[in-house]
Write a protein that holds these residues in place. Structure first.
Motif, mmCIF file in Angstrom:
data_model
loop_
_atom_site.group_PDB
_atom_site.id
_atom_site.type_symbol
_atom_site.label_atom_id
_atom_site.label_comp_id
_atom_site.label_asym_id
_atom_site.label_seq_id
_atom_site.Cartn_x
_atom_site.Cartn_y
_atom_site.Cartn_z
ATOM 1 N N ALA A 268 0.834 -1.202 0.000
ATOM 2 C CA ALA A 268 0.000 0.000 0.000
ATOM 3 C C ALA A 268 0.869 1.254 0.000
ATOM 4 O O ALA A 268 0.628 2.208 -0.759
ATOM 5 C CB ALA A 268 -0.935 -0.009 1.205
ATOM 6 N N ASN A 269 1.886 1.263 0.828
ATOM 7 C CA ASN A 269 2.789 2.414 0.856
ATOM 8 C C ASN A 269 3.505 2.597 -0.480
ATOM 9 O O ASN A 269 3.771 3.718 -0.912
ATOM 10 C CB ASN A 269 3.798 2.262 1.995
ATOM 11 N N SER A 270 3.801 1.482 -1.147
ATOM 12 C CA SER A 270 4.421 1.552 -2.471
ATOM 13 C C SER A 270 3.482 2.204 -3.481
ATOM 14 O O SER A 270 3.902 3.036 -4.293
ATOM 15 C CB SER A 270 4.800 0.148 -2.942
ATOM 16 N N MET A 271 2.185 1.850 -3.442
ATOM 17 C CA MET A 271 1.210 2.445 -4.359
ATOM 18 C C MET A 271 1.073 3.952 -4.101
ATOM 19 O O MET A 271 0.944 4.756 -5.032
ATOM 20 C CB MET A 271 -0.158 1.766 -4.205
ATOM 21 N N ILE A 272 1.092 4.321 -2.829
ATOM 22 C CA ILE A 272 0.963 5.736 -2.457
ATOM 23 C C ILE A 272 2.175 6.531 -2.933
ATOM 24 O O ILE A 272 2.043 7.582 -3.568
ATOM 25 C CB ILE A 272 0.780 5.863 -0.937
ATOM 26 N N SER A 273 3.368 6.019 -2.637
ATOM 27 C CA SER A 273 4.586 6.778 -2.944
ATOM 28 C C SER A 273 4.934 6.755 -4.428
ATOM 29 O O SER A 273 5.421 7.747 -4.979
ATOM 30 C CB SER A 273 5.765 6.242 -2.130
ATOM 31 N N THR A 274 4.660 5.628 -5.100
ATOM 32 C CA THR A 274 5.045 5.499 -6.507
ATOM 33 C C THR A 274 4.046 6.150 -7.449
ATOM 34 O O THR A 274 4.425 6.807 -8.416
ATOM 35 C CB THR A 274 5.203 4.013 -6.884
ATOM 36 N N TYR A 275 2.748 5.959 -7.177
ATOM 37 C CA TYR A 275 1.716 6.392 -8.119
ATOM 38 C C TYR A 275 0.819 7.499 -7.584
ATOM 39 O O TYR A 275 -0.048 7.993 -8.316
ATOM 40 C CB TYR A 275 0.867 5.192 -8.543
ATOM 41 N N GLY A 276 0.995 7.875 -6.322
ATOM 42 C CA GLY A 276 0.168 8.926 -5.754
ATOM 43 C C GLY A 276 -1.282 8.531 -5.590
ATOM 44 O O GLY A 276 -2.179 9.390 -5.621
ATOM 45 N N LYS A 277 -1.547 7.239 -5.401
ATOM 46 C CA LYS A 277 -2.910 6.735 -5.270
ATOM 47 C C LYS A 277 -3.219 6.371 -3.819
ATOM 48 O O LYS A 277 -2.399 5.750 -3.133
ATOM 49 C CB LYS A 277 -3.112 5.486 -6.135
ATOM 50 N N SER A 278 -4.413 6.742 -3.360
ATOM 51 C CA SER A 278 -4.891 6.248 -2.079
ATOM 52 C C SER A 278 -5.254 4.775 -2.211
ATOM 53 O O SER A 278 -5.405 4.247 -3.324
ATOM 54 C CB SER A 278 -6.115 7.053 -1.627
#
Length: 351
Positions: A268-278
């Motif tokens: 989840a943190n990877s999705m947030i930091s890489t793609y800016g997605k909640s």
């Protein structure tokens, strides 16, 4: 696909996006109330069919009550998730009892109790998941352009059916567990990521054309599998797909849930930091016979998702907790016992 076709489809996608923005501005179907800052949710899709079959539910004290009242008042569930199939077999209450109209009636029932609503659009007549993404029978001979038109039309129809019941979904999944895309084989991601991206954008734009406030979700299974998420979500974004949230499923065992939660939170943190997605955890569950472990699992993942960086953890949904042991041919990951009383699993949602 010929270059002329590609140019035409790109123009269509741009026109759809523009139309969505215009209608969102002028047509103004607004949400009646803001989504909860953190969704504690339950997928209740089987409820209508179970009630038709004569099922009822008791609370932990053995008192028979409306299942939605038990979920909301006893376990602080503030949101529901409801799946929609295109042309299900409506005589099959366990599996097929959710077309747009039945889903809207169930959504209204939840909304009237002050609960928020997530829809999961399967774009199939039956289950869509990593192992099967079968086109609806009525769409089976469509070319890709017709398929995009069908996704648009069906999505708008479902949204307007909800609107007619006074329901504004807070979230809509464009597909369900689309680990390798949707509407196979045209939208199979491993075959044609661009087609998959166009289908996601079409669904997204159709939702926004009816409700600009509704957030859209791309939902994959196995929330701990960062490699698959990076390939899928990264592939969508690199191909221009538009959507708001990354959704995840997680079904661990009593022995590995702690490890799987750690891996899922890292993803989840990877999705947030890489793609800016909640991130939204759209499905969780564990065997009903492991209720103590399930309670600990729910408590842990709820707390850790709530604490994701930047407030980007939006919620957690338990999948079909109202299911009793062995329901519908052997499903055993609900949170109700055969005596009609709940297990301890949902106590993990309590603050």
């Amino acid at each position: 696909m010929k270059k002329s076709q590609k140019r035409w489809l790109l123009s269509l996608s741009s026109a759809i996006t523009a139309l969505a923005l215009i209608l969102g501005t002028l047509g103004g179907w607004k949400a009646e109330a803001a989504a909860p800052s953190f969704a504690k949710g339950a997928d209740i899709s089987w409820v209508a069919g179970m009630e038709k079959q004569g099922y009822s539910w008791k609370d932990k004290n053995g008192v028979k009550r409306d299942i939605l009242d038990i979920l909301k008042n006893d376990y602080q569930i503030n949101s529901v998730r409801i799946r929609v199939w295109v042309n299900p077999n409506m005589s099959d209450y366990g599996n097929g009892y959710l077309n747009a109209e039945t889903a809207a009636a169930l959504a209204k029932r939840a909304k009237d109790k002050g609960m928020s609503v997530m829809l999961t659009l399967h774009y199939s007549d039956s289950w869509a998941d990593p192992g099967q993404q079968t086109k609806p029978y009525a769409w089976s001979t469509f070319d890709f352009t017709q398929l995009m038109d069908a996704v648009w039309s069906h999505t708008v129809y479902v949204m307007n059916t909800m609107k007619a019941q006074g329901v504004t979904p807070d979230w809509v999944q464009i597909g369900n567990e689309t680990n390798d895309g949707m509407l196979w084989s045209d939208g199979k991601a491993s075959v044609n990521m661009k087609n998959y991206a166009w289908l996601i954008s079409t669904g997204n734009n159709a939702v926004k054309s009816v409700s600009s406030s509704t957030k859209t979700i791309v939902h994959l299974a196995n929330g701990y599998d960062n490699a698959t998420f990076k390939w899928n979500i990264g592939g969508l974004i690199s191909n221009g797909a538009t959507f708001d949230i990354v959704g995840m499923s997680l079904y661990p065992s009593a022995s590995d849930w702690s490890t799987k939660v750690t891996q899922t939170i890292a993803n989840a943190n990877s999705m947030i930091s890489t793609y800016g997605k909640s991130v939204m955890i759209c499905e969780i569950g564990m065997d009903y016979s492991q209720a103590s472990a399930a309670k600990s699992f729910v408590t842990d993942i709820k707390t850790k998702v709530r604490n994701l960086s930047g407030g980007n953890g939006l919620g957690v949904f338990y999948w079909e907790p109202e299911a009793t042991p062995g329901y519908n041919g052997g499903y055993n990951m609900g949170a109700w016992q055969s005596d009609g009383k709940p297990t301890a699993a949902l106590e993990g949602f309590l603050n």
